[in-house]
Scaffold this active site. Structure first.
Site, mmCIF file in Angstrom:
data_model
loop_
_atom_site.group_PDB
_atom_site.id
_atom_site.type_symbol
_atom_site.label_atom_id
_atom_site.label_comp_id
_atom_site.label_asym_id
_atom_site.label_seq_id
_atom_site.Cartn_x
_atom_site.Cartn_y
_atom_site.Cartn_z
ATOM 1 C CG ASP A 143 33.274 -71.451 -71.362
ATOM 2 O OD1 ASP A 143 32.687 -72.401 -70.832
ATOM 3 O OD2 ASP A 143 34.265 -70.863 -70.858
ATOM 4 C CD GLU B 116 29.353 -72.417 -65.148
ATOM 5 O OE1 GLU B 116 29.834 -71.596 -64.355
ATOM 6 O OE2 GLU B 116 29.970 -73.431 -65.540
#
Ligand code: FUB
Length: 741
Positions: free
Chosen positions: A86, A245
């Protein structure tokens, strides 16, 4: 040199050897383990250039063949060492930052956030733990995921996930440490449908910052200017088709780009798609997938990305995670960076996921050279030097190594232009100098201008004595035009002790010799002067003072002379006393009259060029009055000789050429200023290059490359200075042979 095991793409018939940085791709000798009776060509263990795919043919014992391509690639990825996912990429000043999730825990149960910094997007430094949920966050202890960062008013706001809620922490530096700003979530679990994870902050050109987040649903809300609150009434759902997401928003050329991750992070088909819109909140038009797996390279699960624009450029990069290579999965992910490119219509081209990541040389360099100046000798306590000073300037660049600095000097004898400096700068004349320096690297980053100040006073002050016959007192005065007069001392009648002069000195009725001298702030002490004060009584007689310069014209730094005759009218009594010669306020010669009342005074070699009007003073004595006169002296500038040389007069095409220019003058004459080198390429065209001469009268002047076969010539011009005349070098011819073959 393998960094990870060879990647074998069975269906594609391709083998990629991911090698470590520094491996020579052009001379690799892969070995193959073959089944009994099988052969391979080229043979196992023979050296090949694998910088491009080489075809190998394997032949089995049964005579069947199959071809494979084998190639080597420098594997710079992952860019962060270990398991990190991420990644949020950002740039502050000249430093890039990555803020990832610390990965490798079952159920993504990590608790700490690290920050990494880099100057080139390739080499990253771990700046340590910048937020640790355990001690630093009171309302959650696990699942530290997917942070992002935003800067406002000198503060750095770090948005993070903790136990599937959003928090915000703040620091004074992008490298943290961050402190929880609220003591509670910014967006609590259950506030909106889906998981409250994966924050992203985009700040628009009007200064408004927007917070994006969400898993399953995508949300956006403008942040309040405090960056740690928002109006819940303004939260909007902007979930595009396929969204899972990892929202990320940026702007380019007036278009807003909204990108996100599709599929589950544990799925090898985890990927990035994007939409465009006219505002930071949409409406959004989905444009498609821009990043997905490449099984031929063993790259899977490419997602949860962020995008970086290199400041001042239209160069863009994408940071994202993938399953670790080899053997990773949805909780064992690693971070890498690749190029992001746009088509002419503004759409994003499909990102090519690589093992190589970006080579440092293609990333625009944001770091200017570091400059440094050394002044020799060390500064005296008074702040004034009493002789020549050298200033050496060096510049080093993180990518280019040593860089030629530029200087701009204000002070006696210097022009005010920036000039390259290739050796120490020499400062010789009295005065105050400011030496500014800077350096620019190949890409154009310029170091901030710094400066050193040098003050030189090598000349003693000049003092004068005036006798007040009525009060029988001697008043001493003095001047020093450079550092200023520090004080005057005197002694009476040849005494050996000096007394500091503070007020007019009473001399009584008897004849008195007053010896006096001045000292300036730099510490220069004047050669002592004498005033003969007559005994009280009848007035002194006048004299006739004549002075001539011999010769009437000299060259700078030659020693001229002045012949002086003082004739008094007291029969038989030849005038005695001292003679001083001044050029303006500067004492340039001193002597005493001989028994015939004459003196030959050798002048200082420092009298500057020009038509000088010298001031000659006779001190007087007990029988004769003081007297003074003027005389003319022409001082012409010293000659100079300029030569230009090159290390080789035959150079191959493409080779840079640096000319060495040397300017010399008479002994003791400092050659200062700049030189120009002209490059004549035949056909009438010429180019000009200038540089600052160093303390030895030398400059190394880059004059470009030998562009094509043929010849070109160089000639150097020294324009002269206040003290030295101009000169021109001869021609240097350089031959560039036609390359063979
Ligand atoms: O790293 C934990 C979670 O996995 C992130 O929040 C998601 O975006 C996914 O990458």
């Amino acid at each position: 040199g393998l960094k990870v095991p060879a990647i074998v793409d069975e269906p594609g018939g391709r083998v990629v050897l991911p090698v470590k940085e520094g491996t020579a791709l052009t001379a690799l000798a892969p070995t193959f383990t073959l089944s009994p009776g099988a052969t391979i060509a080229p043979a196992s263990g023979t050296a090949r250039d694998l910088s491009r795919p080489v075809t190998y043919t394997a032949t089995g014992a049964d005579g069947k063949t199959r071809t494979w391509t084998v190639e080597a690639q420098v594997m710079r990825s992952p860019v962060l060492p270990g398991l990190y996912a991420d990644p949020n990429i950002a740039v502050f000043g000249d430093t890039y930052y990555l803020y990832p999730t610390t990965d490798g825990f079952p159920g993504w149960s990590g608790t700490q956030f690290h920050a990494f910094s880099s100057s080139d997007l390739v080499h990253w430094t771990d700046r340590g733990v910048v937020l640790d949920l355990g001690p630093d966050v009171s309302w959650a202890d696990a699942r530290a995921w997917a942070p992002t960062i935003a800067a406002r008013n000198g503060k750095y706001y770090f948005y993070f996930c903790a136990d599937a809620q959003l928090g915000v922490a703040v620091a004074d530096s992008p490298a943290g440490p961050f402190k929880d700003a609220l003591g509670k979530p910014l967006v609590a679990a259950g506030a909106y449908p889906g998981q409250m994870i994966d924050p992203d902050v985009f700040t628009d050109t009007d200064g408004t910052s927007y917070l994006y987040w969400g898993n399953g649903n995508a949300y956006v809300v403008p942040l309040n200017p405090d960056m740690v609150s928002f109006d819940p009434a303004k939260v909007r759902t902007i979930t595009p088709a396929g969204y899972n997401e990892g929202s990320f928003v940026f702007r380019r050329k007036g278009t807003y780009y909204f990108s996100w991750s599709e599929n589950d992070t544990r799925d090898e088909n985890y990927r990035v798609a994007y939409a465009t819109g006219p505002t930071p909140t949409g409406p959004w038009t989905k444009r498609g997938v821009i990043l997905s797996k490449d099984l031929s390279l063993g790259i899977k699960g490419t997602g949860h990305h962020s995008v970086l624009q290199v400041p001042g450029t239209d160069d863009w990069y994408i940071a994202y995670h993938r399953f670790a290579v080899p053997g990773g999965d949805g909780t064992h992910r690693e971070t890498t960076v690749d190029r992001l490119e746009f088509a002419d219509d503004g759409t994003i081209k499909a990102v090519v996921p690589t093992l190589t990541s970006v080579p440092p040389e293609i990333v625009p360099d944001l770091t200017p050279p570091v400059t440094h100046a050394v002044v020799t000798p060390a500064a005296p306590a008074s702040g004034w030097y009493r002789g020549a000073v050298q200033v050496a300037v060096t510049a080093t660049d993180d990518r280019d190594g040593a860089v030629v600095p530029e200087v701009r000097v204000t002070g006696p004898g210097f022009g005010a232009d920036w000039q390259p400096l290739t050796g120490p700068l020499g400062l010789t004349a009295d005065g105050e100098y400011t030496v500014q320096f800077r350096a620019t690297d190949r890409i154009g980053n310029t170091a901030p201008v710094q400066s050193v100040t040098v003050r030189i006073d090598a000349t003693a002050p000049v003092t004068q004595a005036a006798f007040d016959a009525a009060a029988r007192r001697v008043t001493l005065t003095g001047t020093d035009p450079t550092s200023g007069l520090a004080g005057i001392q005197y002694s009476l009648d040849g005494g050996t002790t000096w007394t500091a002069y503070t007020a007019p000195v009473p001399v009584g009725a008897t004849a008195t010799t007053v010896t006096y001298r001045g000292t300036d702030r730099a510490g220069n002490v004047e050669v002592a002067n004498q005033l003969e004060v007559p005994a009280a009584g009848p007035d002194r007689a006048p004299v006739t003072l004549t002075a001539t310069a011999e010769p009437a014209q000299i060259t700078y730094r030659d020693a001229g002379t002045v012949r002086v005759t003082v004739v008094g009218n007291l029969g038989g009594a030849t005038a005695q006393g001292s003679i001083r010669v001044f050029d303006a306020d500067v004492l340039v010669g001193i002597g005493r009259l001989d028994r015939k009342g004459t003196a030959t005074i050798t002048l200082d070699r420092t009298i500057p060029p020009g038509r000088r009007s010298l001031h000659v003073t006779y001190s007087g004595e007990r029988r004769y009055l003081p007297a003074q006169t003027r005389l003319a002296l022409l001082v012409v500038r010293a000659p100079s000789t300029t030569t230009v040389t090159v290390p080789e007069t035959t150079v191959p095409v493409g080779q840079p050429v640096v000319a060495e220019v040397r300017v010399t003058s008479a002994p003791g004459v400092a050659v200062q200023g700049t030189v120009e080198v002209r490059r004549y390429d035949g056909g009438g065209g010429w180019w000009s290059f200038t540089a600052q001469l160093d303390a030895n009268g030398v400059a190394h002047v880059p004059v470009g490359r030998a562009e094509r076969p043929g010849t070109f010539s160089l000639r150097a011009f020294y324009p002269g200075s206040d003290t030295v005349v101009s000169s021109i070098s001869g021609n240097v011819r350089i031959t560039v042979p036609t390359p063979k073959g």
